[in-house]
Every structure is written in C-alpha cells, then in structure tokens.
Design an enzyme around this catalytic site. Structure first.
Site, PDB file in Angstrom:
ATOM      1  CE  LYS A 290      -4.028   1.833   2.802  1.00  0.00           C
ATOM      2  NZ  LYS A 290      -4.860   1.786   3.818  1.00  0.00           N
TER       3      LYS A 290
ATOM      4  CB  SER B  76      -8.054   3.835   3.075  1.00  0.00           C
ATOM      5  OG  SER B  76      -7.314   3.177   3.888  1.00  0.00           O
TER       6      SER B  76
ATOM      7  CB  SER C 201      -8.330   0.977   6.026  1.00  0.00           C
ATOM      8  OG  SER C 201      -8.554   2.336   5.732  1.00  0.00           O
TER       9      SER C 201
HETATM   10  N1  LIG Z   1      -8.446   4.500   7.502  1.00  0.00           N
HETATM   11  C1  LIG Z   1      -9.346   3.646   7.586  1.00  0.00           C
HETATM   12  O1  LIG Z   1      -9.183   2.568   8.310  1.00  0.00           O
HETATM   13  C2  LIG Z   1     -10.577   3.794   6.800  1.00  0.00           C
HETATM   14  C3  LIG Z   1     -11.807   4.790   7.682  1.00  0.00           C
HETATM   15  N2  LIG Z   1     -13.070   4.523   6.862  1.00  0.00           N
HETATM   16  C4  LIG Z   1     -11.369   6.185   7.732  1.00  0.00           C
HETATM   17  O2  LIG Z   1     -11.796   6.853   6.813  1.00  0.00           O
HETATM   18  O3  LIG Z   1     -10.924   6.604   8.530  1.00  0.00           O
END
Ligand SMILES: NC(=O)C[C@H](N)C(=O)O
Length: 480
Positions: A70, A145, A169
């Site tokens: 990533k 993400s 994410s």
């Molecule tokens: N970063 C993550 O694990 C995703 C979460 N939906 C956020 O926007 O913070």
C-alpha cells in the site's frame, strides 16, 4: 502471470523446481499488472526494475514471490505518495520495517497500490491518482482505504499485498473484493515507516485471496522492532499452525448490534449462513451485546481526526513533497497545504484541530477518549466467556462509484462495524462469506479475537474458507 489460481506455496514449488525463474515471474507479473490495471487502476507505481533477491533460498516461502505494498508504507527509493498531491513526488531514503522484513525474506516488491488519500476514506475515491475499480463490477468501488491492494489481489495481479487499517481499511475492502484481509493486534507489527494517520489506531496487515497466504506473510512481518516502541516483544507464533483445525467447542459470540436492520439483507443472510456452518460443526454460538456500538462512529472520527491533525502538521511544503509557488514563507505553508491536500484530508484536519482546541478539548477529545475505554471494556467482558466475536464487516456490499462520496455522514456511518476493533486494539479479519443475494457482490464475514490471539482468527477464517470454497469463484468484472 495471473495469480487467481496460485498460492504462495504453489509459487514456491514452481520456483524451487525451476518451472519458472524468479526473474521471469517478476517480468510476467509486471506485464499482467499493466494489462489489468488499464481496467482497475490498482497501482500508483509499478516498479519496472523490480528484481528478485540474489541467491534465493527457497526455504523462505516468500523467496522470489512478488508482493504489492500500500502506498502509505515507505519503500526506500520507490515513490511513496499516500495517494496525496502533497507527496506526489516523494522518494523515501529509508525503508519501513515491514518492507525490510519482506526483503530479508527475499520477496520481490513489485509496486505500490492505490488508496484513499492518507488512508482517509472507505472507497479509494479520495485518491489524488484516480479511482480504483472493483474487479467484480467495474462500476463499483473497491472499498477503502486499502482499495488498491484489495483489487490487486482480487484480480490476480499479485498473490498478496500489505494494507493498513485505522478503522476498517483492510477488512472493508477485503470484504468488498471477496478476499481475505487481517488487521493484526495493535502492537503486533511495526509501524516504523507507515505514514501516520492516527497513531493509536493504525496497524499494518495482510490481504490475500487465501487465508494461508496471509498467515505466511504475517509470519514474516510480525514481531519486535527497536524503532517502534509500541510493538510487543511477545514471541510470534507460526500462524500456519492454527490452520486445518475444526471448530468443535469453540465459543463464538454474535453481537446483536451487528445483526441489526441497518445491515442489508443480502449481507445478513450470507453472514448468518456462516454462523450456522460454525454451529453445525460444533461451535457454541452465544448472542452478546456491545452496548456502546452506537457511539463508535463519533468517537472514532474525533480521535482519528485529532491524531491526524497533529500527524499531518509535518507537510509544510519545505522538507519534501509538493511546494506551491509563493512570495513569502507564510504563503509557502498556506498554498502548499491548500493545494496539496484534498477535501477529505482538510475536513479531518479542521475537525481534529477543533476537537483539540482549548475550548473544545474537554467536551470532544477527552470525552471521546473516555468512551473509547468503555468500548474496550465491552470487548474484554465478552472475551471472558468467548474465543471469537463474529458478524458482518460492512452493512452493505460494494456501492456504485460516485454514489456516496459526497455524503460524509453516510460514508462515516458505513464504518460502524469495523472501527471498534481498532479502538480496542484487537485482531480482526474479513473472510469471504459468499455473494449477496440482493446485489450479487461479495460479502465479508468478520472474526475478532483477544489481543494477540490472531490464532483463533486464522482458525475460524480457514475453517470457513475450506467449507464455502469461495476462492473457486472468479471476479466477473474482468471478463472481456
Ligand atoms: N482508514 C481507515 O481505516 C478507513 C476509515 N474509513 C477512515 O476513513 O478513517
């Protein structure tokens, strides 16, 4: 080379026997990524010069195996952008611990995957480098993400990829793409070289089509690191030793808040089928309650945004990354940050700065920190009498591109089932539960366990994988 029908073990056999050379494997992988990525845009950077390590020792399962990373994980000499304009040209001069460990195990680092900017989002639509498409249906998001890593694995571009998980994410994109993804315990894997979003929640983990492949990669990346004081010194077990077991007598908790009407019918049915499967095979199913579930979304968005507002102070247009044209120093800061960050990142910096400000701190940040403790206690209580907690990963399956991105409240609420594991620091994974009867898209089954008990997570995930054999299905979106 396409990996849909491969595993790390099958590749290890081919490399060992000489059926394919590691050099050829790297070349074929790059060629296939280029072709597939015309449709799905899973990668920000493909390392065209990627070369396997010298003197490969095939006792290392990962020797010569291409792995994707990533793009918020630092790779020495290979562009690392966190999918942000502000880091669009950033070439690190040091290595993250996880990549150093993968390289020591002789894996080939093949490229960097697309993601939401600084990991803020649930659809990979906040990336500066364009949307990633879901291989099961190119009109749908891959989740986020870590949407690039998930789509890269689901389309067979790589056998495994690293992701990061702050509030879901790894698990949510794994569920949207019909693959396995595990967020280990906070403190199991070093965060040295992970571009920080919310440091008390961030954790690096693994995504792969097959459960065993993630166990093999986690074996390599887990463990103590002098450079990250939050990593545990606890010994790392061989995660593959938890596979090929039954579930007789296993105590499985199902929180009633996770099976509510907010969960789409197709998701609920697929998840219920896995719970029945566990019951039919001797697991003891207990209905439990996580009473603070209704507070997790606001609590998370206050804590995560507050930490992000501090972590993102370092991007000033001076030291690295994007620098705007400016007449004086103040303007360098102001314009570089205004032009370098996207809307979602700015929104969180403002929200976090507000929550930490003198008049608001007690009411927001401190209050959120206290609620976080209550959420942790909910979990501790359940684990007194249960080995795992299970339920859906997401209330819905992959949604249409551009359909939810302008509705922040809806986007944030989508995280309700994944965020708690980050707040409690416990390991959690998504394993495919089948396709939703209502949408035809993949559904993820979430498995959580006590801190440092990744073993039970792998045991249940592997049992489900062996039972429903979802890996035999191929993503429909890639057929010409
Ligand atoms: N970063 C993550 O694990 C995703 C979460 N939906 C956020 O926007 O913070």
């Amino acid at each position: 080379m396409n990996y849909l029908n491969e595993t790390i073990d099958s590749l290890n056999d081919k490399l060992k026997s000489g059926a394919v050379s590691a050099d050829q494997l790297a070349k074929d992988t790059i060629a296939n990524i280029k072709k597939t990525d015309e449709k799905i845009n899973a990668f920000i950077t493909v390392d065209e010069d990627a070369k396997p390590a010298e003197d490969l020792d095939f006792n290392n399962k990962l020797a010569g195996v291409p792995i994707a990373i990533k793009d918020n994980i630092i790779t020495n000499g290979l562009k690392t952008t966190a999918a942000s304009h502000i880091l669009y040209n950033f070439e690190p001069v040091y290595e993250s611990t996880v990549v150093a460990k993968l390289k020591a195990a002789q894996a080939t680092i093949i490229g960097k995957t697309n993601m939401d900017e600084f990991a803020m989002g649930s659809s990979t639509e906040t990336s500066y480098f364009g949307d990633t498409k879901n291989p099961w249906n190119l009109n749908k998001v891959p989740g986020g993400s870590s949407g690039g890593s998930a789509a890269a694995v689901a389309s067979g571009e790589v056998v495994a990829a690293l992701g990061s998980d702050t509030g879901g994410s790894i698990r949510q994109p794994a569920s949207f793409n019909g693959i396995f993804g595990i967020k280990p315990t906070y403190g199991r894997v070093s965060r040295w070289g992970l571009i920080a979003f919310a440091s008390s929640l961030d954790q690096i983990g693994v995504m792969s089509k097959r459960v065993k492949d993630s166990a093999e990669v986690l074996n390599v990346i887990a463990g103590a690191d002098d450079r990250d004081a939050t990593v545990s010194e606890k010994e790392v077990p061989d995660y593959t030793s938890f596979l090929d077991k039954d579930v007789k007598g296993l105590r499985v908790a199902v929180p009633k808040e996770y099976m509510s009407d907010a969960v789409e019918e197709g998701v609920r049915k697929a998840v219920e089928a896995q719970i029945e499967l566990l019951r039919a095979n001797g697991a003891i199913i207990n209905e439990v309650s996580l009473p603070h579930t209704k507070y997790v979304v606001p609590t998370y968005y206050i804590i995560a945004s507050s930490e992000a507002s501090a972590n993102l102070e370092r991007y000033d247009g001076i030291r690295y990354g994007y620098r705007a044209e400016a007449k004086n120093l103040d303007e360098v800061f102001l314009k570089s940050r205004s032009e370098g960050f996207g809307d979602e990142v700015k929104r969180r910096i403002m929200l976090g700065s507000f929550a930490l400000s003198a008049g608001a701190y007690d009411k927001f940040f401190l209050q959120a920190a206290k609620v976080r403790t209550l959420i942790c206690q909910d979990f501790d209580k359940i684990f007194e009498d249960n080995d795992v907690i299970v339920g859906p990963v997401s209330t819905e399956t992959a949604f249409d591109l551009n359909s939810e991105i302008s509705d922040q409240i809806k986007m944030y609420n989508n995280d309700i089932l994944t965020i708690s594991a980050n707040m409690a620091g416990i390991p959690a994974a998504s394993v495919p539960a089948g396709l939703s009867e209502t949408t035809g898209m993949p559904v993820g089954f979430q498995i959580m366990a006590k801190r440092f008990d990744e073993g039970h997570v792998f045991q249940v995930a592997d049992f489900i994988e062996r039972s429903n054999k979802f890996y035999e299905q191929t993503p429909a979106g890639l057929e010409d």
